[in-house]
Motif scaffolding. Sequence first.
Motif, short mmCIF file in Angstrom:
data_model
loop_
_atom_site.label_atom_id
_atom_site.label_comp_id
_atom_site.label_asym_id
_atom_site.label_seq_id
_atom_site.Cartn_x
_atom_site.Cartn_y
_atom_site.Cartn_z
N UNK A 77 35.78 14.39 31.83
CA UNK A 77 36.42 13.77 32.99
C UNK A 77 36.75 12.32 32.66
N UNK A 78 37.82 11.84 33.27
CA UNK A 78 38.21 10.44 33.12
C UNK A 78 38.40 9.83 34.51
N UNK A 79 37.32 9.54 35.21
CA UNK A 79 37.44 8.87 36.50
C UNK A 79 37.61 7.36 36.31
N UNK A 80 38.15 6.70 37.34
CA UNK A 80 38.31 5.26 37.25
C UNK A 80 38.79 4.66 38.56
N UNK B 267 40.39 12.76 36.77
CA UNK B 267 41.15 13.78 36.07
C UNK B 267 40.25 14.42 35.01
N UNK B 268 40.63 15.61 34.64
CA UNK B 268 39.85 16.35 33.65
C UNK B 268 40.76 16.74 32.50
N UNK B 269 40.25 16.57 31.28
CA UNK B 269 41.03 16.92 30.09
C UNK B 269 40.42 18.16 29.46
N UNK C 41 46.87 16.08 27.63
CA UNK C 41 47.27 16.16 29.03
C UNK C 41 46.05 16.46 29.89
N UNK C 42 46.11 16.05 31.14
CA UNK C 42 44.97 16.21 32.03
C UNK C 42 45.36 17.06 33.24
N UNK C 43 44.35 17.50 33.97
CA UNK C 43 44.55 18.26 35.20
C UNK C 43 43.82 17.51 36.31
N UNK C 44 44.26 17.65 37.56
CA UNK C 44 43.61 16.91 38.65
C UNK C 44 42.17 17.35 38.86
N UNK C 45 41.34 16.39 39.22
CA UNK C 45 39.94 16.65 39.56
C UNK C 45 39.62 15.87 40.83
N UNK D 43 35.53 12.94 54.55
CA UNK D 43 36.32 14.14 54.80
C UNK D 43 37.52 14.28 53.89
N UNK D 44 37.47 13.68 52.71
CA UNK D 44 38.60 13.75 51.77
C UNK D 44 38.57 15.11 51.08
N UNK D 45 39.66 15.88 51.13
CA UNK D 45 39.68 17.21 50.51
C UNK D 45 39.49 17.14 49.00
N UNK D 46 38.99 18.23 48.43
CA UNK D 46 38.78 18.28 46.98
C UNK D 46 40.09 18.28 46.21
N UNK D 47 41.20 18.57 46.87
CA UNK D 47 42.50 18.57 46.20
C UNK D 47 43.03 17.16 45.94
N UNK D 48 42.39 16.14 46.51
CA UNK D 48 42.83 14.76 46.32
C UNK D 48 42.26 14.24 45.00
N UNK D 49 43.14 13.91 44.07
CA UNK D 49 42.70 13.41 42.76
C UNK D 49 42.84 11.89 42.64
N UNK D 50 43.68 11.28 43.48
CA UNK D 50 43.84 9.82 43.51
C UNK D 50 43.93 9.37 44.95
N UNK D 51 43.28 8.25 45.26
CA UNK D 51 43.37 7.67 46.59
C UNK D 51 43.74 6.20 46.45
N UNK D 52 44.68 5.76 47.27
CA UNK D 52 45.06 4.35 47.37
C UNK D 52 44.69 3.91 48.79
N UNK D 53 43.96 2.80 48.91
CA UNK D 53 43.42 2.46 50.23
C UNK D 53 43.31 0.95 50.41
N UNK D 54 43.10 0.54 51.66
CA UNK D 54 42.86 -0.87 51.97
C UNK D 54 41.54 -1.01 52.73
N UNK D 55 41.26 -2.20 53.23
CA UNK D 55 40.03 -2.43 53.96
C UNK D 55 40.18 -2.27 55.46
#
Length: 213
Positions: free
Chosen positions: A81-84, A102-104, A112-116, A133-145
């Motif tokens: 996995x390559x989380x960050x 992501x997972x390689x 190439x990688x696949x979403x994780x 409550x974030x679904x497991x299908x979400x591989x990237x999240x962009x957020x604020x405060x």
Amino acid sequence: MKKKSTWATSILLPVLLTLIISSCQKEITLPENQSAEVSTVTASHNPVTRAYRDSFDTWYMFVPDIANGWDPTHPTPFLAWYPGGGDGNATHIGNAKTYFNQYVPFNPPFFSSVPAPVTQFFSAPLAAGGFTGIPSSVSTIVYDGKGNSVWFHQTGNSTIPAGPTRINFSGTADIIGGTGKFSGATGEVSLQGFFNPQDQQDASFWQNGWIRY
């Protein structure tokens, strides 16, 4: 005297009733400018398609998948996995943060990688920020405060080595929801970026596309 009083009442009563009814009607009629304001507020709740862009300076981790065959005696970038995460800016948000995962799989000579699930490694800090409550299908999240977030699901990714300290990558992702003003958001973006295989603090990505919310 009684006749005169009866006659005056018969004349004045209808007039008074007319004035009262007219006055009540005016009180419940919205002025033209107020009606327009209500209409504008109602229209603002309809989803609108807008351009979307973001850019982040990021870091990443390498988490080997030993249970599924990664061999520490022959380390490879595969089966890991390559989380960050990172900091940057996004349209409709301003200053923003991101987490990704992501997972390689074992697919040499490609990288190439696949979403994780982004929650696989970052559920605790996201929950601390109020994002649950974030679904497991979400591989990237962009957020604020402020409780706003945009959720992405990676749909494609490929890499091109550009030297010993830089690997470029590109891909695509779907916007599959969010929180705050982005609740129920949809959209699509293209993804570009790079990472330094010798320095996990040296990486970046940026996305361009559209969002509807």
